[in-house]
Design an enzyme around this catalytic site. Structure first.
Site, PDB file in Angstrom:
ATOM      1  N   HIS A 150      -7.236   5.873   1.159  1.00 49.04           N
ATOM      2  CA  HIS A 150      -8.141   5.663   2.289  1.00 49.04           C
ATOM      3  C   HIS A 150      -7.354   5.582   3.593  1.00 49.04           C
ATOM      4  O   HIS A 150      -6.130   5.442   3.609  1.00 49.04           O
ATOM      5  CB  HIS A 150      -8.948   4.384   2.094  1.00 49.04           C
TER       6      HIS A 150
ATOM      7  N   THR B 214     -12.371 -10.088  -4.284  1.00 50.42           N
ATOM      8  CA  THR B 214     -11.998 -10.795  -3.060  1.00 50.42           C
ATOM      9  C   THR B 214     -12.883 -12.022  -2.823  1.00 50.42           C
ATOM     10  O   THR B 214     -13.695 -12.378  -3.656  1.00 50.42           O
ATOM     11  CB  THR B 214     -12.102  -9.852  -1.849  1.00 50.42           C
TER      12      THR B 214
ATOM     13  N   GLU C 131     -11.252  -0.237  -2.053  1.00 51.25           N
ATOM     14  CA  GLU C 131     -12.280  -0.851  -2.895  1.00 51.25           C
ATOM     15  C   GLU C 131     -13.260   0.184  -3.423  1.00 51.25           C
ATOM     16  O   GLU C 131     -13.588   1.155  -2.733  1.00 51.25           O
ATOM     17  CB  GLU C 131     -13.036  -1.914  -2.095  1.00 51.25           C
TER      18      GLU C 131
ATOM     19  N   LYS D 110     -10.239  -2.641  -7.380  1.00 52.33           N
ATOM     20  CA  LYS D 110     -10.683  -3.696  -6.467  1.00 52.33           C
ATOM     21  C   LYS D 110     -12.153  -3.533  -6.109  1.00 52.33           C
ATOM     22  O   LYS D 110     -12.620  -2.433  -5.798  1.00 52.33           O
ATOM     23  CB  LYS D 110      -9.826  -3.666  -5.201  1.00 52.33           C
TER      24      LYS D 110
ATOM     25  N   GLU E   5      -8.148 -12.167  -4.707  1.00 51.51           N
ATOM     26  CA  GLU E   5      -7.532 -12.104  -3.385  1.00 51.51           C
ATOM     27  C   GLU E   5      -8.374 -12.941  -2.434  1.00 51.51           C
ATOM     28  O   GLU E   5      -9.545 -13.210  -2.688  1.00 51.51           O
ATOM     29  CB  GLU E   5      -7.486 -10.666  -2.852  1.00 51.51           C
ATOM     30  N   ASN E   6      -7.775 -13.338  -1.321  1.00 46.24           N
ATOM     31  CA  ASN E   6      -8.567 -13.913  -0.232  1.00 46.24           C
ATOM     32  C   ASN E   6      -9.028 -12.763   0.659  1.00 46.24           C
ATOM     33  O   ASN E   6      -8.283 -11.826   0.935  1.00 46.24           O
ATOM     34  CB  ASN E   6      -7.775 -14.952   0.564  1.00 46.24           C
ATOM     35  N   ALA E   7     -10.277 -12.829   1.115  1.00 44.27           N
ATOM     36  CA  ALA E   7     -10.850 -11.737   1.904  1.00 44.27           C
ATOM     37  C   ALA E   7     -10.329 -11.733   3.329  1.00 44.27           C
ATOM     38  O   ALA E   7     -10.144 -10.671   3.936  1.00 44.27           O
ATOM     39  CB  ALA E   7     -12.374 -11.844   1.899  1.00 44.27           C
ATOM     40  N   LEU E   8     -10.112 -12.928   3.875  1.00 46.19           N
ATOM     41  CA  LEU E   8      -9.654 -13.070   5.255  1.00 46.19           C
ATOM     42  C   LEU E   8      -8.347 -13.859   5.277  1.00 46.19           C
ATOM     43  O   LEU E   8      -8.069 -14.642   4.367  1.00 46.19           O
ATOM     44  CB  LEU E   8     -10.712 -13.787   6.104  1.00 46.19           C
TER      45      LEU E   8
ATOM     46  N   ARG F  75      -1.935 -12.437   4.091  1.00 45.47           N
ATOM     47  CA  ARG F  75      -0.933 -11.419   4.002  1.00 45.47           C
ATOM     48  C   ARG F  75       0.345 -11.973   4.575  1.00 45.47           C
ATOM     49  O   ARG F  75       0.323 -12.907   5.354  1.00 45.47           O
ATOM     50  CB  ARG F  75      -1.423 -10.190   4.792  1.00 45.47           C
TER      51      ARG F  75
ATOM     52  N   HIS G 131     -20.669 -11.129   0.324  1.00 46.17           N
ATOM     53  CA  HIS G 131     -21.366 -12.391   0.053  1.00 46.17           C
ATOM     54  C   HIS G 131     -22.514 -12.683   0.990  1.00 46.17           C
ATOM     55  O   HIS G 131     -23.289 -13.615   0.754  1.00 46.17           O
ATOM     56  CB  HIS G 131     -20.358 -13.543   0.129  1.00 46.17           C
TER      57      HIS G 131
ATOM     58  N   ASP H 157       0.843  -1.195   0.000  1.00 45.72           N
ATOM     59  CA  ASP H 157       0.000   0.000   0.000  1.00 45.72           C
ATOM     60  C   ASP H 157       0.873   1.237   0.000  1.00 45.72           C
ATOM     61  O   ASP H 157       1.746   1.389   0.871  1.00 45.72           O
ATOM     62  CB  ASP H 157      -0.896   0.025   1.240  1.00 45.72           C
TER      63      ASP H 157
ATOM     64  N   ASP I 119      -7.137  -4.772   9.811  1.00 42.90           N
ATOM     65  CA  ASP I 119      -6.312  -3.572  10.002  1.00 42.90           C
ATOM     66  C   ASP I 119      -5.536  -3.680  11.308  1.00 42.90           C
ATOM     67  O   ASP I 119      -6.109  -3.664  12.387  1.00 42.90           O
ATOM     68  CB  ASP I 119      -7.187  -2.315  10.016  1.00 42.90           C
TER      69      ASP I 119
END
Length: 549
Positions: free
Chosen positions: A168, A419, A260, A372, A457-460, A490, A377, A128, A176
């Site tokens: 952002h 994601t 996003e 992004k 990407e994976n969300a979690l 990550r 979901h 980032d 975060d």
């Protein structure tokens, strides 16, 4: 048979080998080449360590007494079966890769981490580029020093880099781990004019991102937000022109909270929203309200522009608890359709403006552009898709919300990054009416129809084989539009733990084969260059530190 080290090429002095930290606090990764009898390999490895003791390094090897299992895994040149294609894997760097002072955080540990990722066959990393750090000292005063050091380090390692233009705030959302507000001079302007940020029906302000309602107004010390974002990207292009297309291969353009393209409809800070709440519309700052009023007048329905929906409920309610989102609710009336078209349309306009600016500045540099979209979901299996609607995606049982986004991205030649690629329907709580798999299928269809690239990407944060297997399944081109790349969330200390590392290596190899093979052989018979070994030997050598992140 020769034994060499390929992934971690340097060692510390003997003084540095001694530590008070317990062995279990460190990853235990050894990267070797062709197999030899275990004891002979260990003796040879010890000789390499002794020969390297005079060199100052980051990776730390030591002799430990704990017993661990040995397994060798290899990577070879990708062999893609017919119907599949290689999917490069990137890994997101920590959110605090750059310190608040603008320097590279833990550079020696970062260097070791990058080398380890390179050895695993990873294509590159993502970072980032925080607006709140780079333009912190005042308008048009940019500090890219920490990022320049990182780019050079990535280049030396032989990896590629994806850079996110992060306009952002960091903090207050899932995952975060640190706080990076917007630039102080921007925060000062917000304190003078709170309507610069998104606002919900109760008047709660959200400082994550500047409201799109003022995109074209000179509210930031004489510049519009779009001009500020463009100047930022231009400064980036000028600073890193020598690396664009070669080292920096992708620039993801941030367009909202978490980078996003969406409204901040489900803020987790201070417990405002909890999964699987429907969220709230974010259209109550004076600029958004003025736009709504103008749209209503243009539609000949002035009364529709007096405010947003009055029956849309609160953040943590369910669709059937509200008049707007219930099965046959207001969402499906003439008024509901007008409002949702306006609300989602403003988001599309916002994305179009930023991407127009980005394309004008970065086109021709050799780096691809991406945007992004959030994988919302929950409540996907209901008629109204309430959580998607409050985020700005006009996606219901009767209306496709992702085709318009894909068309807008296609207009600018932008990669559609999505994601929740790791999620399965059966893993979700029944009461939440989730369908991440159905949502991914819909997005794959939208990108396939419009002919644009889809990345994932994976969300979690997930480390388990089930998550990796799901990504492998969704990456394949025979399940719709295949992925052009995947970015793993990550890099952290846990990723370098023995079991997690093995899963990552297996995953990267399978992605290099088009997602066809989900397991690696227990041993190497092809004399390849990479092994990830866990050595069972009372006096085994262990990697005390692959990456201290």
């Amino acid at each position: 048979m020769t034994l060499t080290l390929r992934s971690l090429t340097s060692f510390t002095s003997l003084r540095q080998l001694h530590t008070n930290k317990p062995v279990d606090d460190f990853p235990k990764i050894i990267c070797l080449t062709q197999p030899r009898p275990l004891r002979q390999s260990l003796v040879h490895l010890r000789s390499i360590v002794k020969a390297s003791c005079s060199k100052e390094t980051t990776s730390i090897f030591d002799e430990g007494k704990s017993e661990t299992m040995e397994r060798f895994h290899h990577l070879k040149a990708p062999h893609v079966e017919e119907g599949g294609k290689r999917v490069p894997v990137f890994v997101m760097l920590p959110l605090d890769t750059i310190t608040k002072c603008g320097s590279l955080n833990k550079p020696r540990a970062m260097n070791a981490s990058l080398k380890a990722l390179k050895s695993a066959g990873v294509e590159g990393v993502m970072v980032d580029a925080w607006w709140g750090l780079v333009e912190k000292d005042g308008p048009l005063r940019y500090n890219w020093d920490g990022y320049a050091e990182l780019v050079q380090m990535v280049q030396r390692t032989g990896l590629k880099l994806q850079v996110v233009m992060s306009f952002h705030q960091c903090g207050g959302n899932v995952g975060d781990s640190c706080s990076i507000p917007l630039p102080p001079w921007v925060v000062e302007e917000i304190s003078k004019n709170p309507d610069l940020v998104y606002t919900d029906r109760s008047g709660r302000r959200n400082p994550e991102y500047i409201s799109l309602g003022c995109d074209s107004l000179p509210v930031l010390r004489g510049r519009t937000p779009i001009q500020v974002y463009a100047d930022y990207m231009r400064s980036f292009q000028e600073k890193f022109s020598d690396y664009l297309g070669e080292v920096i291969t992708e620039i993801q353009v941030g367009m909202g909270p978490c980078g996003e393209l969406r409204y901040p409809s489900y803020p987790e800070s201070n417990g405002t929203w909890r999964f699987p709440g429907i969220g709230e519309f974010q259209c109550y700052d004076k600029y958004m309200q003025a736009s709504l009023k103008a749209a209503a007048i243009a539609a000949g329905k002035e009364e529709w522009g007096r405010s947003g929906p009055q029956d849309s409920g609160q953040y943590n309610q369910f669709p059937e608890d509200t008049g707007f989102f219930r099965r046959d609710g207001t969402w499906n009336t003439e008024y509901g359709q007008f409002f949702l078209k306006w609300y989602s349309g403003k988001l599309l306009e916002h994305g179009d403006k930023i991407l127009t600016a980005a394309k004008g500045i970065l086109q021709g540099t050799g780096a691809e552009l991406s945007g992004k979209i959030a994988g919302i979901h929950w409540h996907y299996r209901t008629r109204s898709h309430a959580a998607e609607l409050t985020a700005g995606y006009y996606n219901t049982r009767h209306h496709d919300g992702y085709q318009p986004i894909a068309r807008m991205f296609g207009k600018h030649g932008v990669i559609f990054n999505f994601t929740c690629m790791e999620m399965k329907d059966g893993e979700q709580p029944e009461h939440a009416n989730c369908s991440p798999e159905g949502l991914v299928r819909q997005v794959k269809m939208a990108t396939s129809t419009t002919g644009i690239k889809l990345a994932g990407e994976n969300a979690l944060a997930r480390y388990d084989p089930a998550a990796y297997s799901q990504v492998l399944a969704t990456s394949r081109s025979d399940s719709g539009n295949g992925l052009s790349a995947f970015t793993y969330l990550r890099m952290n200390k846990r990723l370098f733990e023995p079991e997690q590392w093995l899963h990552l290596v297996e995953f990267v190899k399978s992605m290099s084969e088009g997602g066809r093979n989900t397991k690696l052989s227990p041993s190497d018979s092809s004399r390849t260059n990479l092994y990830v070994g866990f050595v069972k030997e009372k006096s085994s050598l262990e990697v005390k530190e692959a990456a201290l992140v």
